[in-house]
Design an enzyme around this catalytic site. Structure first.
Site, short mmCIF file in Angstrom:
data_model
loop_
_atom_site.label_atom_id
_atom_site.label_comp_id
_atom_site.label_asym_id
_atom_site.label_seq_id
_atom_site.Cartn_x
_atom_site.Cartn_y
_atom_site.Cartn_z
N LEU A 37 0.81 -1.22 0.00
CA LEU A 37 0.00 0.00 0.00
C LEU A 37 0.84 1.27 0.00
O LEU A 37 0.38 2.32 -0.43
CB LEU A 37 -0.90 0.03 1.23
CG LEU A 37 -2.04 -0.98 1.27
CD1 LEU A 37 -2.80 -0.85 2.58
CD2 LEU A 37 -2.99 -0.77 0.10
N ASN A 69 5.55 -4.04 4.95
CA ASN A 69 6.80 -3.30 4.70
C ASN A 69 6.56 -1.81 4.45
O ASN A 69 6.99 -1.25 3.46
CB ASN A 69 7.55 -3.91 3.52
CG ASN A 69 6.76 -3.86 2.23
OD1 ASN A 69 5.53 -3.80 2.26
ND2 ASN A 69 7.43 -3.86 1.10
N HIS A 91 8.35 -15.03 1.74
CA HIS A 91 8.90 -14.61 0.44
C HIS A 91 10.01 -15.63 0.17
O HIS A 91 11.10 -15.53 0.74
CB HIS A 91 9.46 -13.19 0.57
CG HIS A 91 10.19 -12.69 -0.64
ND1 HIS A 91 9.58 -12.00 -1.64
CD2 HIS A 91 11.50 -12.78 -1.01
CE1 HIS A 91 10.47 -11.67 -2.58
NE2 HIS A 91 11.64 -12.13 -2.22
N ASP A 147 0.34 -9.01 -6.25
CA ASP A 147 1.69 -8.62 -5.83
C ASP A 147 1.96 -7.16 -6.21
O ASP A 147 3.05 -6.80 -6.66
CB ASP A 147 2.74 -9.55 -6.45
CG ASP A 147 4.01 -9.59 -5.61
OD1 ASP A 147 3.95 -9.18 -4.45
OD2 ASP A 147 5.04 -10.03 -6.13
#
Lengths: 321, 426
Positions: free
Chosen positions: B66, B97, B182, B308
């Site tokens: 975002l 993040n 990840h 993503d």
């Protein structure tokens, strides 16, 4: 020399790499450069074909040899050469590459010669500039004038490129010289080998049209040309090879290893050399076998040809793409 | 109470297997009825004629960055919400993040408040698995989950240390929490930018072996074996990575995974001459890997498709390849790119929608992603067959970094509803 006529063979705006050039285009550079070799040996060396042209040497990475070679080439043809070392200047103030391009553009240079530590950066710059751009080395990608000067050196000694076998030895992984040479030699019909430990070879290198060897005895067997690559010091001590001693033992060029090559095989190195790492001094300084000093001489002639050819296209007509 | 009647739509509800023409009635915030002809039951409703259109649960996008808080010049909850609405996404889950990262309850609460204010797509968030995303100390996972964090991940980086990952999984298992990885072994990926192979070699770019993904997945699966935690591998991009997950599922481990459109719509050749819009993490792979991703979607190994979404401003992408940021925006192209799998015959429409709706909802434990009376009226109405070209200039996202500009696609969102409110209409 004609300086206004547009070049009819090389119809690109920039010289960004060897990949994609035709044999005719490559010969065109070599033929013109050949003439400049003789000129450069005369006492009166000055020409005027670049008179009024501004050439900026824009180096984002340290270089003495290539930058000087371009500077001499530009000045011999009567151009105004400005050296710009960007390593220590604006990039440290947060200016982006595009900002730098825009700044340079506003100075209306005719040719920009660029070296940059990142692959593809010179192409990115060329997309934003109105002038001709010569790639003087981008990351591990291409160094086209080095491949051209190597080709001229070989051609003058062997009379041809076609049919020769050339072994490129050493740090192929990080070498833009290797990539440009592989492209050029393949295009011109030479056979190309690479010889290196596996840590210094990129994946699928054979897809670029080379035969891969991992020891010098096999790799140098019956070759006409041995091209050594520089091993950067930060890669010498454990990261890619265990030590300079071990590297020289297995991959450094000395007379013992050279025995596998043809008796008249010639030795090349793009410089600067690490004596005792990738090449032994006795071989490097062998005036019968080593072409290393010739390469430097050919460098100036080739860069004169590049500047000449690219500025022909900067006549009053619309720019060619 | 507002009511809205969709007439004659092709109703798609993967959860119940529904794929039939019919009507759907929305009353207030919920789906009131589904049936062949509801016109009699809904005389006061506003009627939406949906001939030739599909009506499906709104898309659930389980992986979005975002940029709010901290980098609102690249994206905000408002602009991401607009992009989601235009893309038919009704629920999105944010990566932690941000700046500050989502490693504290206060940031979870901040996001929830901002989402309430903006009132577009529903926004949930993952929280960091480790404090400050530094890969060392566990976050307050229990408290974060109690306050709404849907899962735990260090975002665009792996939890690299095996012992830390073991503790993350074991602690998560204590509260039955989801851990998202990840999957890339950072020591192998170090300094790499593109996938190892001919493209990287030709361009002289530092390369990452596909083994970086496979090794991390294999390691994590062994840790899942001893901890029993729910584990989700994000954006799986390699043939062997998918194989590993296929085997783990067969073994009965609580493992799921997703992929993102670039990994089935592109391969490494999209990098061309150093196109930074094709610089992704994980990197675009070989054609062989791309086909394996398609096969993994087909056979159900890959549970979900996520956008993503990684917005970056021009300054982050208009750079030499090595300096450019990783990632592309994806909210507005998620559906049309995914529909290529349907148009190319790899997945039925129901199976495709399943990977965009009820599957991610199930993994996340959310009560959305289905068409059922009483369910929230989160809906997407789309034309599956209309041809158009993607134009990044038209993106509502603040960032335009996508390698798909000009790509011809089929299928476009007509209308998006969240809790019965129309948040987008073409």
């Amino acid at each position: 020399m004609q300086s206004v006529a547009r070049d009819t063979v090389f119809r690109h705006r920039h010289l960004l790499g060897i990949e994609g050039l035709s044999p005719e285009e490559i010969n065109h550079f070599l033929d013109l450069a050949d003439g400049y070799v003789e000129l450069n040996r005369q006492i009166e060396k000055k020409r005027t074909s670049l008179r009024g042209r501004t050439i900026i040497n824009c180096f984002f990475e340290n270089s003495t040899r290539t930058r000087t070679s371009f500077e001499v080439a530009g000045k011999r043809l009567g151009g105004d050469v400005i050296n710009m070392s960007v390593v220590a200047s604006s990039m440290h103030k947060g200016e982006t590459l595009i900002d730098t391009a825009m700044t340079l553009n506003a100075m209306h240079p005719d040719v920009l010669i660029v070296r940059h530590p990142e692959s593809g950066a010179v192409q990115l710059l060329s997309e934003k500039l109105d002038c001709a751009v010569i790639n003087a080395g981008d990351g591990s990608h291409e160094h086209p004038t080095q491949a051209l000067l190597d080709a001229l050196t070989i051609r003058r000694r062997k009379g041809r490129l076609r049919g020769l076998t050339v072994a490129i030895c050493g740090d192929v992984l990080h070498s833009r010289v290797a990539r440009s040479n592989i492209a050029l030699l393949n295009t011109m019909g030479a056979r190309v080998r690479v010889v290196a430990p596996r840590t210094l070879l990129p994946a699928e290198i054979e897809r670029l049209g080379v035969e891969v060897f991992h020891n010098m005895a096999d790799g140098l067997a019956d070759v006409d040309i041995v091209m050594m690559l520089r091993l950067q010091s930060e890669r010498m001590h454990g990261a890619f090879v265990p030590s300079t001693r071990e590297y020289f033992h297995f991959f450094g060029l000395d007379y013992t290893k050279l025995r596998a090559a043809k008796p008249d095989a010639l030795i090349m190195h793009p410089g600067p050399m690490n004596r005792g790492v990738e090449i032994g001094s006795e071989v490097a300084d062998d005036i019968d076998r080593s072409l290393i000093r010739h390469q430097v001489e050919m460098g100036v002639a080739v860069r004169m040809a590049c500047l000449e050819i690219l500025t022909r296209d900067l006549g009053n007509g619309p720019p060619l793409q | 109470m507002n009511s809205l009647l969709f007439r004659g739509a092709r109703l798609l509800d993967p959860e119940s297997g529904l794929d039939t023409p019919g009507d759907l009635l929305v009353e207030g915030e919920r789906i009131a009825a589904i049936g062949g002809d509801l016109s009699a039951a809904a005389r006061d409703a506003e009627v939406v004629s949906a001939d030739e259109l599909c009506l499906a649960p709104g898309l659930v996008d389980m992986r979005v960055q975002l940029r709010e808080p901290g980098a609102e010049h690249m994206e905000s909850i408002e602009t991401a919400g607009q992009a989601a609405a235009a893309g038919g996404v009704t629920t999105m889950v944010a990566l932690p993040n941000t700046d500050p990262p989502v490693d504290d309850v206060s940031v979870v609460e901040f996001l929830a408040r901002r989402a309430r204010e903006v009132k577009l797509a529903k926004i949930h968030t993952y929280a960091a698995a480790t404090k400050g995303l530094r890969g060392r100390d566990l976050t307050e996972m229990g408290l974060l989950a109690a306050n709404g964090a849907l899962g735990f991940t260090d975002g665009v980086q792996a939890v690299a240390d095996a012992l830390v990952m073991r503790r993350v999984l074991a602690y998560a298992r204590t509260f039955d929490l989801l851990v998202i990885q990840h999957p890339e072994e950072p020591s192998l990926a170090r300094a790499g930018e593109v996938s190892e192979g001919e493209t990287a070699t030709r361009l002289g770019l530092p390369a990452i072996t596909p083994m970086a993904e496979i090794i991390m997945i294999e390691r994590d699966l062994r840790l899942v074996e001893i901890t029993g935690a729910r584990y989700h591998a994000a954006h799986v991009s390699t043939a062997h990575g998918i194989d590993a997950i296929r085997r783990a599922k067969a073994q009965g481990l609580p493992v799921t995974c997703d992929t993102a459109p670039p990994y089935f719509a592109l391969n490494e050749t999209a990098i061309g001459d150093y196109r930074t819009f094709a610089k992704l993490s994980p990197p675009l792979r070989s054609e062989w890997d791309r086909r394996a991703v398609v096969e993994g979607l087909h056979d159900g190994t890959v549970d979900a498709i996520a956008s993503d979404h990684a917005p970056w401003d021009q300054d982050s992408k208009r750079l030499p390849f090595s300096s450019a940021a990783y990632g592309i925006v994806g909210l507005e192209t998620l559906l049309p790119l995914s529909l290529e799998l349907y148009h190319n015959g790899h997945l039925s429409l129901t199976e495709l929608i399943r990977r965009l709706t009820c599957n991610p909802a199930r993994i996340l434990g959310l009560p959305v992603g289905r068409l059922a009376p009483g369910a929230p009226a989160d809906l997407v109405l789309f034309d599956p067959n209309v041809s158009w070209r993607i134009s990044t200039d038209d993106f509502r996202s603040k960032s335009k970094n996508a390698p798909f500009d000009g790509r011809p696609v089929k299928g476009r969102v007509r209308r998006t509803l969240v809790d019965g409110r129309t948040i987008f209409q073409a």
